[in-house]
Design a protein around this motif. Structure first.
Motif, PDB file in Angstrom:
ATOM      1  N   ARG A 106       0.842  -1.237   0.170  1.00  0.00           N
ATOM      2  CA  ARG A 106       0.091  -0.254  -0.296  1.00  0.00           C
ATOM      3  C   ARG A 106       0.851   1.205   0.087  1.00  0.00           C
ATOM      4  NH1 ARG A 106      -3.308  -2.844   4.117  1.00  0.00           N
ATOM      5  NH2 ARG A 106      -2.699  -0.524   6.117  1.00  0.00           N
ATOM      6  N   GLY A 107       2.175   0.968   0.029  1.00  0.00           N
ATOM      7  CA  GLY A 107       3.031   2.066   0.452  1.00  0.00           C
ATOM      8  C   GLY A 107       3.371   3.188   1.776  1.00  0.00           C
ATOM      9  N   ASP A 108       2.520   2.399   2.913  1.00  0.00           N
ATOM     10  CA  ASP A 108       2.692   2.622   4.129  1.00  0.00           C
ATOM     11  C   ASP A 108       3.533   1.871   5.340  1.00  0.00           C
ATOM     12  OD1 ASP A 108       0.247   4.838   3.518  1.00  0.00           O
ATOM     13  OD2 ASP A 108      -0.583   3.097   4.042  1.00  0.00           O
ATOM     14  N   MET A 109       4.258   1.247   4.241  1.00  0.00           N
ATOM     15  CA  MET A 109       5.643   0.433   5.064  1.00  0.00           C
ATOM     16  C   MET A 109       6.409   1.087   4.471  1.00  0.00           C
ATOM     17  SD  MET A 109       6.037  -2.749   7.378  1.00  0.00           S
ATOM     18  CE  MET A 109       5.013  -1.876   8.752  1.00  0.00           C
ATOM     19  N   MET A 110       7.767   1.451   5.129  1.00  0.00           N
ATOM     20  CA  MET A 110       8.780   1.262   4.187  1.00  0.00           C
ATOM     21  C   MET A 110       9.790   0.105   3.755  1.00  0.00           C
ATOM     22  SD  MET A 110      11.904   4.798   6.252  1.00  0.00           S
ATOM     23  CE  MET A 110      10.765   3.964   7.671  1.00  0.00           C
TER      24      MET A 110
END
Lengths: 96, 269
Positions: B181-185
């Motif tokens: 989701r692009g919510d964690m590096m």
């Protein structure tokens, strides 16, 4: 339709990218062992010295630590200052 | 001559103790002689994670102070051939031992073991200094969150100042659904920021908690993803080239469909 735009917007503002950018900046300071307060002190001293020679726009004074990426993928820290000059003072000029 | 590896992180709660327990167990299962040292004096936990809390008689401080012989303080893990634990003292503090004493302890253990794994306490104070004093190598554990990565960077700097250069990184508790989701590096982001070599990636896995509830290291769980990740890490420590668990698998249409209907996130890593 609204959701569609939301979806598009999200692509450009992923929270992990925000995290990465914030971390990069904070680590520059951490690694150089420099706090924002320290930077303010440097700024104050630079203004003092430069003001002897020219009149500067203090509100437009921008100073920050940045990092420069080299070709071999290494980084070095750099102090970057942008100091708008209003007027040069008359001292130090070569009047012939 | 054995190798002393310190497992450290700066920030607390990122999984140092779990990592120490699992790497140690996996190395023992691979036929190595291993001792785990809990250097978190006053807040010991490696004993409960390993399920050895009822067998403690003497501890690290007793051994260092000469209350007992070193051998008496080592708890043999009866489940895993060649695995031992040197527990921390619970009623003392970090100042009960000195870096010089830790160094001496490590030198002595090196004669008898292939691997000496030191579980470092969180922080950068005395306990950390003790933990790294006798170490030849360092493993830095982090999770993909800003606070943990920042602390890891600080620790990497401090390790370098103590001549422990080129530490290896373990990224723990990665959640692939959040990465997608692009919510964690992701791994590349984390490596890029920290600039160190990757030793392994451990996915977030419920089995970790179930295992520590039971006092059994998750590496013994054949089907656990985290267990597999720890087994891979141990193989890499033994010099074998094991590919990273593939994190960026694209879902096929059928997989997407299945997930949609099952509501489960059964991804492979």
């Amino acid at each position: 339709m609204l959701d569609f735009f939301k979806f598009l917007g999200k692509e450009q503002n992923k929270s992990k990218d925000v995290a990465k950018e914030r971390l990069k900046l904070v680590l520059i300071h951490d690694r150089a062992n420099i706090s924002p307060k320290f930077l303010d002190m440097v700024k104050g001293d630079i203004i003092k010295v430069i003001s002897n020679y020219m009149e500067i726009d203090e509100s437009g004074f921008d100073i920050r630590l940045s990092r420069i990426e080299h070709e071999d993928d290494n980084y070095t820290s750099a102090l970057i200052a942008n100091i708008p000059i209003k007027r040069m003072k008359n001292i130090g000029k070569n009047n012939g | 001559m054995g190798e002393v590896i310190v497992i450290t992180s700066g920030k607390g709660g990122v999984g140092k103790t779990t990592t120490t327990a699992n790497i140690g167990t996996a190395l023992a299962l691979a036929g190595k002689k291993v001792v785990l040292i809990d250097a978190d004096i006053g807040l010991r936990n490696l004993d409960v994670v390993m399920g050895l809390e009822n067998r403690i008689v003497y501890d690290l401080v007793d051994a260092v102070e000469g209350v007992c012989r070193l051998k008496q303080a080592l708890i043999r893990d009866k489940r895993f051939e060649g695995l031992y634990l040197l527990p921390a003292a619970q009623t003392r503090d970090k100042n009960a031992v000195s870096p010089a004493q830790m160094q001496k302890l490590c030198e002595e253990l090196k004669e008898h073991f292939d691997f000496i794994l030191i579980d470092s306490p969180a922080g950068i104070e005395q306990g950390f200094k003790n933990a790294i004093a006798g170490a030849d190598k360092a493993i830095v554990v982090t999770v993909p969150e800003v606070s943990a990565v920042r602390d890891a960077d600080r620790i990497i700097g401090l390790l370098a100042a103590n001549e422990l250069i080129e530490p290896k990184l373990i990224v723990n508790r990665l959640r692939m659904d959040m990465v997608k989701r692009g919510d964690m590096m992701n791994i590349e982001d984390t490596i890029d920021i920290l600039g160190v070599d990757l030793l392994g990636v451990v996915p977030d896995d419920e089995n970790i908690i179930v295992s520590s509830n039971r006092g059994e290291p998750v590496v013994t769980e054949e089907r656990s993803l985290a267990g597999q990740a720890y087994r891979n890490i141990s193989q890499r420590l033994l010099g074998k080239e094991v590919p990273l668990i593939n994190m960026e698998t694209e879902d096929t249409f059928m997989e997407k469909l299945r997930r949609l209907f099952s509501g489960k996130n059964n991804k492979r890593y």
